[in-house]
Design an enzyme around this catalytic site. Structure first.
Site, PDB file in Angstrom:
ATOM      1  N   PRO A 212       0.856  -1.192   0.000  1.00  0.00           N
ATOM      2  CG  PRO A 212      -0.106  -1.152   2.120  1.00  0.00           C
ATOM      3  CD  PRO A 212       0.891  -1.891   1.293  1.00  0.00           C
ATOM      4  CG  ASP A 388       4.802  -1.377   2.983  1.00  0.00           C
ATOM      5  OD1 ASP A 388       3.634  -1.180   3.349  1.00  0.00           O
ATOM      6  OD2 ASP A 388       5.282  -2.507   2.773  1.00  0.00           O
ATOM      7  CG  HIS A 389       0.160   4.070   4.851  1.00  0.00           C
ATOM      8  ND1 HIS A 389       0.654   4.472   6.075  1.00  0.00           N
ATOM      9  CD2 HIS A 389      -0.881   4.896   4.611  1.00  0.00           C
ATOM     10  CE1 HIS A 389      -0.066   5.470   6.546  1.00  0.00           C
ATOM     11  NE2 HIS A 389      -1.005   5.749   5.676  1.00  0.00           N
ATOM     12  NE  ARG A 390       2.497  -4.023   3.625  1.00  0.00           N
ATOM     13  CZ  ARG A 390       3.035  -5.071   3.003  1.00  0.00           C
ATOM     14  NH1 ARG A 390       2.445  -6.238   3.059  1.00  0.00           N
ATOM     15  NH2 ARG A 390       4.161  -4.948   2.316  1.00  0.00           N
ATOM     16  CB  ILE A 392       6.470   4.306   6.880  1.00  0.00           C
ATOM     17  CG1 ILE A 392       7.796   3.568   7.084  1.00  0.00           C
ATOM     18  CG2 ILE A 392       6.670   5.809   6.977  1.00  0.00           C
ATOM     19  CD1 ILE A 392       8.672   3.545   5.883  1.00  0.00           C
TER      20      ILE A 392
END
Ligand code: CAO
Length: 416
Positions: A212, A388-390, A392
């Site tokens: 993501p 990577d929004h998972r 950060i």
């Protein structure tokens, strides 16, 4: 060919049992043991198998009718010599596990009528239960459309189709692009993709789907840094090395990775743990005639600008001559994709999995900046940080790019 009436066999003495499903129609080719009807008594549901093989000529019952032993179910056209005796009157009624029993009968004699307990949660016959078992479907999730909330065969097939369609649109099973005959619109030429493009294309596609992505944009004031770089450029070029803005950016990135360790990390295979790296190896995307490759400069945090510049020049030369070894492209913690030598204002780079962030660098340009009460021309460098929004959060993305911009704005930060 002979014509034969197929009748209801012994159903354990039950009479006037309701037909709740007719499983065959005129023209069907059926075999011995093919399921013909589903009946439902007060105590149980049961499936009636065929005693013969042939083509259905007429169906004598419909849903809602009541039948007893000997009632005609259908008229069958059977091949001469293939006709068996009438359905064995000894056919048993058994309360057995529905799925196992549906396949257990010997072919030598008519399959016993199979009953399913009416006390199970879902209301369905053995055929439906067998399909559910084979596909691992929880019958409670299948919407019933039959009488008395009964799950019919069509219900379970519709459920499977709906789930497959869901998977296709969720991205797990990607829909394919339509095939177009471009010659209909004009002259064309087919050019095979290079080996590198095919390989990197697969990885980019996977990374694009898996991660993501969020891209945070920023700008660094590199006016002072550029003045310093131009001062040093000539003497450094005498040593055969190019001191481009990218070398300073690599050094600033190494410092930011130390300040924000979650950017110098990878998710483990379970996706539940972060592996923090105690080394700082930076990958740099290099454009080659055959496609993109990403050699890795190791221990950037421990090296000086000149050493990094020398290494990058050797690696990018090797990349363009297809001489990079696998080792030289492994172990990166973070990647930089610099299009600064070409142009453009900003872009959204794709995270190079298993890394969790990548920095895109665009071409610097002079811009009017309001500083100390007046507008002044400053050289501004556009930065695009994808992460990577998972792993950060947005706030950390903004902190990282702000830190990086500050590092690049104060040249002495990079020299110390
Ligand atoms: N702003 C303004 N000028 C820049 C700049 C920037 N951000 N970055 C580089 N430049 C200048 C350099 O100073 C150099 O100019 P001079 O020769 O006058 O000093 C010129 O642009 C060319 O630089 P370069 O490209 O040769 O060197 P580099 O260190 O910036 O980059 C490398 C090296 C290997 C990264 C580069 O050659 C390359 O391949 N870039 C493309 C990477 C790519 O395709 N990324 C996309 C990935 S996503 O598909």
């Amino acid at each position: 060919m002979a014509i034969k009436n197929i009748t209801v066999p012994d159903i354990g003495g039950a009479t006037d049992v309701v037909v709740i499903e007719v499983l065959v129609k005129i023209g069907d080719a059926i075999k011995v043991d093919s399921a013909l009807l589903t009946l439902e008594s007060d105590k149980a549901t049961m499936e009636v198998p065929s005693s013969d093989e042939g083509i259905v000529k007429e169906v004598k019952v419909k849903v809602g009718d009541t039948v007893s032993q000997g009632s005609t179910i259908l008229v069958l056209e059977v091949a001469e010599g293939k006709s068996t005796a009438a359905a064995a009157p000894s056919a048993k009624v058994e309360a057995v596990a529905p799925v196992a029993s549906a396949v257990a009968a010997s072919k030598a004699e008519p399959e016993p009528v199979v009953m399913t307990s009416s006390h199970t949660d879902a209301h369905a016959g053995p055929v439906v239960r067998k399909i559910a078992h084979e596909f691992g479907i929880d019958l409670k999730k299948v919407p019933p459309t039959g009488p008395k909330q009964r799950i019919l065969k069509e219900d379970i097939l519709n459920y499977v189709k709906a789930r497959l369609a869901q998977v296709a649109t969720s991205g797990a099973g990607m829909p394919t692009a339509p095939t177009v005959d471009f010659t209909k619109f004009g002259e064309v030429e087919t050019q095979p993709l290079s080996r590198i493009k095919k390989l990197s294309g697969k990885n980019l596609h996977r990374n694009w789907l898996l991660v993501p992505h969020v891209t945070q944009f920023g700008e660094a004031d590199i006016t002072e840094l550029e003045a310093f770089r131009l001062e040093q450029k000539a003497s450094i070029e005498k040593q055969g090395v190019k001191l481009t803005p990218l070398i300073f950016i690599m050094k600033a990135v190494a410092s930011a990775l130390e300040a924000f360790p979650q950017f110098n990390a990878s998710l483990d295979a379970s996706g539940e743990n972060l592996i923090l790296k105690k080394y700082v190896h930076v990958g740099v995307a290099v454009d080659t005639p055959d496609g993109l490759v990403v050699p890795v400069v190791r221990d950037v945090d421990k090296k000086g600008l000149l050493e990094i510049a020398k290494e990058l020049s050797v690696l990018s030369e090797k990349a363009r001559n297809k001489q990079l070894t696998a080792n030289e492209m492994q172990g990166g913690c973070f990647s930089i994709s610099s299009l600064g030598g070409i142009g453009g204002t900003a872009f959204t780079p794709i995270v190079n999995v298993p890394e969790v962030a990548i920095l895109g660098v665009s071409k610097s340009s002079l811009k009017p900046v309001y500083k100390e009460g007046q507008l002044v021309p400053r050289l501004m460098l556009p930065l695009s940080l994808s992460y990577d929004h998972r792993v950060i959060d947005g706030a950390d993305g903004a902190r990282f790019i702000t830190y990086l911009s500050n590092m690049l704005s104060e040249t002495r930060n990079l020299l110390l």
